[in-house]
Motif scaffolding. Structure first.
Motif, mmCIF file in Angstrom:
data_model
loop_
_atom_site.group_PDB
_atom_site.id
_atom_site.type_symbol
_atom_site.label_atom_id
_atom_site.label_comp_id
_atom_site.label_asym_id
_atom_site.label_seq_id
_atom_site.Cartn_x
_atom_site.Cartn_y
_atom_site.Cartn_z
ATOM 1 N N ILE A 136 0.825 -1.220 0.000
ATOM 2 C CA ILE A 136 0.000 0.000 0.000
ATOM 3 C C ILE A 136 0.856 1.266 0.000
ATOM 4 O O ILE A 136 0.735 2.104 -0.907
ATOM 5 C CB ILE A 136 -0.954 0.012 1.211
ATOM 6 N N ILE A 137 1.723 1.404 0.998
ATOM 7 C CA ILE A 137 2.433 2.660 1.198
ATOM 8 C C ILE A 137 3.407 2.952 0.062
ATOM 9 O O ILE A 137 3.384 4.041 -0.536
ATOM 10 C CB ILE A 137 3.168 2.663 2.552
ATOM 11 N N LYS A 138 4.266 1.987 -0.258
ATOM 12 C CA LYS A 138 5.276 2.232 -1.283
ATOM 13 C C LYS A 138 4.673 2.500 -2.658
ATOM 14 O O LYS A 138 5.132 3.411 -3.359
ATOM 15 C CB LYS A 138 6.256 1.063 -1.329
ATOM 16 N N PRO A 139 3.641 1.747 -3.105
ATOM 17 C CA PRO A 139 3.023 2.113 -4.388
ATOM 18 C C PRO A 139 2.412 3.515 -4.401
ATOM 19 O O PRO A 139 2.504 4.229 -5.405
ATOM 20 C CB PRO A 139 1.934 1.039 -4.573
ATOM 21 N N ILE A 140 1.820 3.918 -3.270
ATOM 22 C CA ILE A 140 1.248 5.269 -3.214
ATOM 23 C C ILE A 140 2.352 6.321 -3.322
ATOM 24 O O ILE A 140 2.220 7.313 -4.056
ATOM 25 C CB ILE A 140 0.434 5.444 -1.914
ATOM 26 N N LEU A 141 3.459 6.104 -2.588
ATOM 27 C CA LEU A 141 4.577 7.052 -2.666
ATOM 28 C C LEU A 141 5.176 7.072 -4.067
ATOM 29 O O LEU A 141 5.523 8.144 -4.592
ATOM 30 C CB LEU A 141 5.646 6.679 -1.638
ATOM 31 N N LEU A 142 5.297 5.899 -4.685
ATOM 32 C CA LEU A 142 5.834 5.833 -6.045
ATOM 33 C C LEU A 142 4.916 6.552 -7.031
ATOM 34 O O LEU A 142 5.392 7.296 -7.902
ATOM 35 C CB LEU A 142 6.008 4.365 -6.451
ATOM 36 N N LEU A 143 3.614 6.346 -6.878
ATOM 37 C CA LEU A 143 2.657 7.040 -7.744
ATOM 38 C C LEU A 143 2.724 8.549 -7.529
ATOM 39 O O LEU A 143 2.672 9.335 -8.489
ATOM 40 C CB LEU A 143 1.246 6.516 -7.461
ATOM 41 N N TYR A 144 2.860 8.964 -6.263
ATOM 42 C CA TYR A 144 2.959 10.395 -5.950
ATOM 43 C C TYR A 144 4.194 11.009 -6.604
ATOM 44 O O TYR A 144 4.126 12.089 -7.220
ATOM 45 C CB TYR A 144 3.009 10.566 -4.437
#
Length: 205
Positions: free
Chosen positions: A117-125
């Motif tokens: 959850i967290i890492k994909p969101i940060l990567l998308l951001y």
């Protein structure tokens, strides 16, 4: 009361003593491992003994309708002694193992949550920021090119419009001076600047 009922009561009390020992060691280990505040220990002790008394009475009531005899206390004492003699160390080790297993499971779930959850969101951001930055830079670059391309045409239009704008300027000049348009414009700009400075200082405070 029959002999069978008496032996049943002793067995029930013996199991109750074993259960009391298991629960007591369990909550002590949990309180130590989780580092509860020291002032919680007396409260937990009181709650434990109240709960133990209620459970023992219910077990006694179920076995012999609540009759208190000497063998009731004898069964409880034997159960507690047998527990601390044979099972206490094993139960403490088991409770500690369960606590460590739960901690390991929580750490694993947190790592999975971070990875999924967290890492994909940060990567998308970060990807969105890069795309927006690239789009902004490309837009500014294209606008500069458009301005450079339009500038000669604009200058040509101004040059072609001079025969019209010069007489119009001479005609408007007396009216411009009469209305004191330039002075009013400067005052308006000064007022706007003053309001802006006051608002900015207030926000800064």
């Amino acid at each position: 009361m029959t002999l069978t009922t008496q032996w049943l009561t002793v067995a029930v009390m013996l199991l109750s003593g074993l259960g009391m020992g298991v629960v007591f060691d369990g909550y002590r280990v949990v309180s130590n491992e989780l580092r509860f505040p020291r002032w919680w220990l007396p409260v937990l002790d009181i709650l434990y003994w109240m709960a133990a008394a209620v459970v023992v009475f219910l077990m006694l009531y179920a076995s012999n309708n609540g009759e208190v005899r000497a063998y009731v206390f004898l069964g409880l004492a034997i159960g507690v002694i047998l527990y601390y003699w044979l099972l206490s160390k094993q139960v403490i080790a088991l409770v500690k193992w369960v606590i460590e297993a739960v901690r390991a499971l929580i750490r694993f779930l947190l790592k999975v949550f971070d990875f999924v959850i967290i890492k994909p969101i940060l990567l998308l951001y970060k990807a969105v920021l890069v795309i927006l930055g690239f789009g902004t830079a490309l837009t500014i670059f294209l606008l500069k090119i458009v301005v450079q391309l339009v500038r000669p045409i604009w200058l040509l239009l101004l040059w072609l419009a001079k025969p019209v704008t010069r007489p119009m300027g001479r005609w408007l000049k007396p009216h411009w001076e009469r209305w004191r348009a330039e002075e009013r414009l400067m005052k308006g700009l000064a007022a706007v600047k003053s309001l802006w400075n006051q608002w900015f200082r207030r926000e800064k405070r």
